[in-house]
Structure formats: structure tokens, C-alpha cells
Design an enzyme around this catalytic site. Structure first.
Site, PDB file in Angstrom:
ATOM      1  N   GLY A  37      20.988 -36.837 -45.314  1.00  0.00           N
ATOM      2  CA  GLY A  37      20.476 -35.512 -45.613  1.00  0.00           C
ATOM      3  C   GLY A  37      19.839 -35.463 -46.988  1.00  0.00           C
ATOM      4  O   GLY A  37      19.364 -36.468 -47.509  1.00  0.00           O
ATOM      5  N   CYS A  38      19.839 -34.297 -47.612  1.00  0.00           N
ATOM      6  CA  CYS A  38      19.223 -34.115 -48.920  1.00  0.00           C
ATOM      7  C   CYS A  38      19.881 -35.005 -49.964  1.00  0.00           C
ATOM      8  O   CYS A  38      21.103 -34.995 -50.131  1.00  0.00           O
ATOM      9  CB  CYS A  38      19.345 -32.655 -49.341  1.00  0.00           C
ATOM     10  N   PHE A  39      19.052 -35.768 -50.692  1.00  0.00           N
ATOM     11  CA  PHE A  39      19.642 -36.702 -51.658  1.00  0.00           C
ATOM     12  C   PHE A  39      20.281 -35.996 -52.851  1.00  0.00           C
ATOM     13  O   PHE A  39      21.115 -36.571 -53.546  1.00  0.00           O
ATOM     14  CB  PHE A  39      18.676 -37.797 -52.118  1.00  0.00           C
ATOM     15  N   CYS A  95      22.413 -33.642 -52.614  1.00  0.00           N
ATOM     16  CA  CYS A  95      23.810 -33.508 -52.195  1.00  0.00           C
ATOM     17  C   CYS A  95      24.541 -34.848 -52.289  1.00  0.00           C
ATOM     18  O   CYS A  95      25.659 -34.935 -52.813  1.00  0.00           O
ATOM     19  CB  CYS A  95      23.890 -33.011 -50.755  1.00  0.00           C
TER      20      CYS A  95
END
Length: 219
Positions: free
Chosen positions: A51-53, A55
Site C-alpha cells: 500500500g502507501c509507502f 504508512c
């Protein structure tokens, strides 16, 4: 009317042809021999996409034995991907992190445990609100030992959850460092709406699951 139909047919043909070319290039990436990253000053590197890096960076930086986490792109078939180009889904790359760690303190096996514990392992092509191939889950291996660790843990999780696990398993090829403004994002922008509503809650859920691996004093 016939002209419109003809244009639609041609558009569909070239779209399918383009997709086939991308899929063919990705198969080459998946079937390639893994590249082993050598130790540097006694520190090892591991690569994950989840997912979003922003995070994922915060999650791994909270783990003891991890020195630094760098945001970037990996798993694709193009050179020098950017945030804009990877977001099109046409480069094959996913947002990924490079985890620099001390193997005497934390092992690759534990980093894989952190990976699965810090996400929804059954969500395909994204995590949380972030959807698309650029947010897909990938674990990268650098040798057969790492590959077997990943596959065994994935198999065990499949049995435990009685469902298909989304994480793909790729041989590591290349990590492209993301733009400067993406680095240390959670630390530098604690009041950002996405950080407050997505990143921090995801971090806290992970920390509650694996308190034994956290650095003293918290993240």
C-alpha cells in the site's frame, strides 16, 4: 454509427495489445533471477510493498533493529519511475520500501511477520483507501532461503484465514528511490489528514499486534 463502432473496436484492440505487452514485461520481472544485495557496514536490506509507502515506512521504523526505511518503487518493468508515472499503473511498479536493518538484532523472518501483521493480507490491489496496482502487496526475495521463508509464512496464513492471501512474491531486481518529499513523510507531516486518519491508525493497529518487536520509547 459504423465509424464509431470501428473506432471503438480499434481502441479496444490497442488497449488489449498494450495490456498484453505490460503483462509480458511483468512476467519477465517475476521470472528473473533474484539479485542479492550485499551487507554494508554489517547492515542488510529488505524490500516490501504494502500500500502507501508513507504508512509502511512508519511501521518498519518502529521495529527494533531497523536503522532506516527509504520510500521508493519496485516490481515494475520501466526505468526511473516517478510518483506520477507509477500512479498510472502502466510502469508495473508498486510503492515500496527499502528496510535497512541489523540482522544481529532482527531477522528477515521477523520482518516478514511484521509485513503480514501490518496490513489486511486479503486485500488485493491496495490497502485501505488506496486502490490500484501501484498499491499492491509484494514481498521481494533475494535468495532461495528468503523465498522459502515467505512462501511458508504465506501458506500458513492462508490456512489460518481460510482465504487467499494478496501478497505477490517477486525476485528482487531494482529499487528506485522516491522523490525527496516522500521521505520521512509521517514524521514531517504529523497533522496531514491522510497521516492522521490512515497512517497513524494503521501503525497503532500493528503496534498492538506485535509489541514485542517495537523499539523502546515508541516510534
Amino acid at each position: 454509427m459504423n465509424r464509431i463502432i470501428l473506432l471503438l473496436v480499434f481502441g479496444l484492440f490497442f488497449s488489449c495489445q498494450n495490456t498484453a505487452q505490460i503483462n509480458s514485461k511483468l512476467k519477465e520481472v517475476i521470472n528473473a533471477d533474484p539479485i542479492q544485495v550485499p551487507l554494508e557496514n554489517g547492515k542488510a536490506k529488505a524490500y516490501f510493498a504494502s500500500g502507501c509507502f508513507w504508512c509502511v515506512e512508519a511501521i518498519y521504523e518502529s521495529v527494533k533493529g531497523v536503522d532506516e526505511v527509504i520510500n521508493g518503487y519496485s516490481g515494475g518493468h520501466t526505468k526511473n519511475p516517478s510518483y506520477e508515472s507509477s500512479n498510472t499503473g502502466r510502469t508495473g511498479h508498486a510503492e515500496a520500501v527499502e528496510v535497512i536493518y541489523d540482522p544481529n538484532i532482527v531477522g528477515f523472518s521477523t520482518l516478514v511477520d511484521v509485513y503480514f501483521a501490518s496490513q489486511n493480507p486479503t486485500q488485493f490491489n491496495g490497502q485501505g483507501p488506496d486502490r490500484g496496482s501501484q498499491y499492491r502487496s509484494i514481498i521481494f526475495y533475494q535468495n532461495d532461503e528468503q523465498k522459502q521463508i515467505i512462501l511458508k509464512k504465506k501458506e500458513a496464513l492462508t490456512k489460518k484465514l481460510k482465504g487467499k492471501i494478496a501478497a505477490e512474491v517477486y525476485p528482487f531486481q531494482k529499487f528506485w528511490v522516491a522523490e525527496d518529499y516522500h521521505q520521512n513523510y509521517e514524521r514531517l507531516h504529523p497533522n496531514n489528514g491522510y497521516i492522521r486518519n490512515v497512517s497513524i491508525p494503521r501503525l497503532k493497529r500493528f503496534q498492538a499486534k506485535m509489541p514485542e518487536v517495537l523499539k523502546k520509547g515508541g516510534h
